[in-house]
Design an enzyme around this catalytic site. Sequence first.
Site, PDB file in Angstrom:
ATOM      1  N   VAL A 195       0.945  -1.155  -0.225  1.00  0.00           N
ATOM      2  CA  VAL A 195      -0.139  -0.003   0.139  1.00  0.00           C
ATOM      3  C   VAL A 195       1.012   1.189  -0.026  1.00  0.00           C
ATOM      4  O   VAL A 195       0.271   2.301  -0.113  1.00  0.00           O
ATOM      5  CB  VAL A 195      -0.991   0.185   1.262  1.00  0.00           C
ATOM      6  CG1 VAL A 195      -1.970  -1.116   1.204  1.00  0.00           C
ATOM      7  CG2 VAL A 195      -0.221   0.019   2.729  1.00  0.00           C
ATOM      8  N   LYS A 196       2.128   1.099  -0.138  1.00  0.00           N
ATOM      9  CA  LYS A 196       3.157   2.454   0.201  1.00  0.00           C
ATOM     10  C   LYS A 196       3.061   2.895  -1.293  1.00  0.00           C
ATOM     11  O   LYS A 196       2.928   2.226  -2.325  1.00  0.00           O
ATOM     12  CB  LYS A 196       4.439   1.756   0.754  1.00  0.00           C
ATOM     13  CG  LYS A 196       4.436   1.446   2.103  1.00  0.00           C
ATOM     14  CD  LYS A 196       3.562   2.412   3.096  1.00  0.00           C
ATOM     15  CE  LYS A 196       3.775   1.995   4.363  1.00  0.00           C
ATOM     16  NZ  LYS A 196       3.358   0.814   5.128  1.00  0.00           N
ATOM     17  N   THR A 197       3.891   4.158  -1.580  1.00  0.00           N
ATOM     18  CA  THR A 197       3.903   4.799  -2.660  1.00  0.00           C
ATOM     19  C   THR A 197       4.691   3.700  -3.896  1.00  0.00           C
ATOM     20  O   THR A 197       4.374   3.824  -5.067  1.00  0.00           O
ATOM     21  CB  THR A 197       4.875   5.906  -2.645  1.00  0.00           C
ATOM     22  OG1 THR A 197       4.193   6.686  -1.617  1.00  0.00           O
ATOM     23  CG2 THR A 197       4.801   6.645  -3.811  1.00  0.00           C
TER      24      THR A 197
END
Length: 408
Positions: A195-197
């Site tokens: 879910v991170k960049t």
Amino acid sequence: MNSGDRFLPYGRQSIEDDDIAAVADVLKGDWLTTGPTVRAFEEAFAAAVGARYAVACSSGTAGLHIACLALGLGPGMSAVAPTNTFVASANAVRYVGATVRIADIDAANGLMRPEDLDAALALPGAPAAAVIPVHFAGQCVDMEALAERAGAHGLAVIEDACHAVGTVCRTRAGESFKVGSCRFSQMTVFSLHPVKTITMGEGGVVTTNDKGLYEKLCHFRSHGISRDPKSFKHKDLAFDESGAVNPWYYEAQDLGFNYRASDINCALGLSQLRKLDRFVARRQALADHYDRLLAPLAPKLLPLAKAQGCTPALHLYVVLIDFASIGKTRAKLMAELAQANVGTQVHYIPVHRQPLYAEPGLRLPAGDGYYSRCLSLPLYPGMSDQDVDRVVRTLEQAIGPACRASPI
């Protein structure tokens, strides 16, 4: 509410054909574990954030742990971490036998301030040796001010930038620097969870400009084993009669961990890193669209306050809702949004409210106030502007049209 549209989670990876091809190439090659792709990724990541060294590891949590080990934190010491963070920020301190001093935050943006550090240090406890500021949601703590305060107290600084790969900050003089360049810290830790960049599938990175810390990070990442002939303790076992190192020899010199990253994960990470600027720009465009559409819902619903001196690579889009004034609990609102295929999440339950860290008499009112109002809305590069429109329409229907001054 229309529940026929596709589900929009609060966060999601963005995997493209070239990412799949990069992983497939590694699977067809000779190295699956710690091979040349790990090194290539580390070099590219260090260059991307402006650091001298980068150490890839199995998760952001693992990165925090080996950063604490590299600093030499241990029993009889303490470190400061903010209450608004995932528990890993505090757990890493406990892993090495040190204790945690939990700091309050700015209720408007979830970030720790220098005065919060001072207040935490004023509490009774073991002598403090470090502070772990958290760049929440992608916005950065005022690192220049915090580092000055930390330096005055003799504290090392480990930046928890698990939310902030791609974020750019500015000094008071207006000079830009990237989170991860360690301009005002000894080490910076990133997470590359889905879910991170950008993502490695699962993984983390620690950056530093200190060669000694870099060597310790590598050491603790891989079982605490040394293959450096200069460090060997048992010369009779390490060397043959001619003085050459026995090719099989190594020494377990410290209690380390198997926190290594694989070539498979780093192939994905390297491919994703090439898209960092594009992903950051898309996240910001979506956030700007949210800002425009949600403005009429103020003051019952407000986006996080913007951190000064920061151009964030937003990991989360968090809003603060006055649940009492809308006459609905957060759980009820989240359930109604989920029924309409809009996913939400709460970031985070305050650390000082977790049973593991609860201390009698510890009051962190801003942290509690922030927690009572926060809700994370969907934000990821694969969303369209129309997806944002749908989230806002659904949210308005759920909280009541009286909150809106004008139609979308």
